[in-house]
Design a protein around this motif. Structure first.
Motif, PDB file in Angstrom:
ATOM      1  N   PHE A  84       0.859  -1.182   0.000  1.00 33.99           N
ATOM      2  CA  PHE A  84       0.000   0.000   0.000  1.00 33.99           C
ATOM      3  C   PHE A  84       0.896   1.233   0.000  1.00 33.99           C
ATOM      4  O   PHE A  84       1.620   1.492   0.970  1.00 33.99           O
ATOM      5  N   LYS A  92      -4.266   5.038   3.133  1.00 36.50           N
ATOM      6  CA  LYS A  92      -3.706   3.689   3.151  1.00 36.50           C
ATOM      7  C   LYS A  92      -4.019   2.978   4.467  1.00 36.50           C
ATOM      8  O   LYS A  92      -4.456   1.835   4.485  1.00 36.50           O
ATOM      9  N   TYR A 188      -0.755  -1.459  -4.627  1.00 37.24           N
ATOM     10  CA  TYR A 188      -1.772  -0.407  -4.724  1.00 37.24           C
ATOM     11  C   TYR A 188      -1.135   0.960  -4.469  1.00 37.24           C
ATOM     12  O   TYR A 188      -0.357   1.126  -3.516  1.00 37.24           O
ATOM     13  N   TRP A 246       0.922  -2.316 -11.030  1.00 36.09           N
ATOM     14  CA  TRP A 246       0.385  -1.318 -10.121  1.00 36.09           C
ATOM     15  C   TRP A 246      -1.105  -1.155 -10.354  1.00 36.09           C
ATOM     16  O   TRP A 246      -1.571  -1.208 -11.494  1.00 36.09           O
ATOM     17  N   TRP A 247      -1.837  -0.939  -9.275  1.00 37.03           N
ATOM     18  CA  TRP A 247      -3.261  -0.615  -9.347  1.00 37.03           C
ATOM     19  C   TRP A 247      -3.482   0.689  -8.588  1.00 37.03           C
ATOM     20  O   TRP A 247      -3.057   0.817  -7.441  1.00 37.03           O
ATOM     21  N   VAL A 249      -5.833   3.391  -6.791  1.00 39.75           N
ATOM     22  CA  VAL A 249      -7.110   3.552  -6.098  1.00 39.75           C
ATOM     23  C   VAL A 249      -7.401   5.047  -5.981  1.00 39.75           C
ATOM     24  O   VAL A 249      -6.579   5.800  -5.447  1.00 39.75           O
ATOM     25  N   CYS A 261     -11.103  -0.777  -3.089  1.00 35.65           N
ATOM     26  CA  CYS A 261      -9.840  -1.504  -2.941  1.00 35.65           C
ATOM     27  C   CYS A 261     -10.082  -2.931  -2.465  1.00 35.65           C
ATOM     28  O   CYS A 261      -9.512  -3.885  -3.009  1.00 35.65           O
TER      29      CYS A 261
END
Length: 305
Positions: A84, A92, A188, A246-247, A249, A261
């Motif tokens: 995170f 986070k 994330y 990578w994602w 949010v 998430c």
């Protein structure tokens, strides 16, 4: 017997109610609650009430799925690492708290490492993170990770240009090694706007219960917003690889970010519900020679409430 059963039911219901109260306590982190309505003071419209109900309903549902995921991870010996990352006050910690809240801490561990000490600064850069990687049947949540080098260390000048470049050369290899060893790695990045971070920092400054969240480094990061933006863009470009994507949010709305998430995380792992064995509570044993000893009054905590 009837009264006894009724009392047991009441005690069980009270225990269930306590578990729901934990969620309300968590909400104190986000806004002041009206003690009469258990709603934020500004939440007076039907839509605001409906949105709040939807949030809690979905959060409970997703947390129930996380428990199923945990059972599957233990049953199959799966290994999961979730990173995170994001700016200070991006949310986070809030989502990590909601993910881990109902899980077994022996299965799902949160790792939030302090700045490296003098000895760690002489080690291989990834060495202090390796000791926290999961064994079979474990989930590890990193609240910030080895990407500190690409962010705060770069912006604040805590690493040299050579160390910074070496990081980008070696981190894809390191993450590929983790994946090849059987660890599922999910990354994330929590994204918030300039205006939203400013508002959250001001909220922390004026709230005595939140001031501890603001460090001198956090305040300096606010001043260097643009430098952090450039560092983030370089990081995402150079470390978004097939084995460890990578994602991002969208984190301006905290509640939506948490739900989105967790929902996305559940989609990344091919878990199925594991059938649990039926649990039967054994009868308590009684022995004629046993007598419970009284507790000395001087060691009993005063019942103030």
């Amino acid at each position: 017997m009837l009264n006894s059963d009724h009392d047991l039911t009441r005690r069980m219901q009270r225990d269930i109610d306590d578990s729901y109260d934990e969620e309300l306590e968590l909400e104190l982190d986000d806004s002041d609650l009206d003690p009469e309505t258990l709603l934020p003071a500004h939440a007076r419209t039907p839509q605001e009430r409906a949105d709040r109900q939807t949030y809690f309903r979905e959060l409970f549902r997703l947390q129930a799925e996380l428990v199923k995921l945990q059972d599957w991870v233990v049953h199959t010996g799966h290994k999961v690492v979730i990173l995170f990352e994001g700016r200070d006050a991006a949310g986070k910690g809030g989502v990590i708290k909601r993910i881990a809240q109902r899980l077994n801490p022996r299965v799902c561990r949160v790792v939030a490492l302090p700045a490296p000490n003098d000895r760690e600064r002489t080690q291989w850069y990834f060495q202090r993170y390796v000791s926290h990687l999961p064994a079979a049947g474990e989930i590890v949540l990193f609240d910030r990770s080895w990407y500190n080098r690409a962010g705060v260390e770069r912006v604040m000048g805590f690493c040299t240009d050579a160390q910074y470049e070496e990081f980008f050369q070696t981190v894809p290899e390191f993450e590929c090694m983790l994946v090849k060893s059987g660890i599922q790695l999910i990354k994330y990045w929590f994204s918030i706007s300039d205006e939203e971070q400013n508002a959250r920092f001001l909220s922390r400054i004026h709230d005595p219960l939140k001031q501890w969240k603001l460090s001198p480094m956090d305040l300096e990061s606010r001043r260097r917003w643009e430098e952090y933006t450039k560092a983030k863009e370089i990081m995402l470009e150079r470390t978004h690889i097939d084995d460890a994507k990578w994602w991002v949010v969208q984190g301006v709305d905290k509640k939506k970010a948490r739900l989105n998430c967790i929902h996305h995380l559940l989609q990344q792992i091919p878990y199925t519900e594991v059938e649990r064995p039926v649990i039967t509570l054994p009868e308590r044993e009684y022995h004629e020679d046993y007598m419970r000893r009284p507790v000395p009054n001087e060691i009993i905590v005063p019942e103030i409430y």
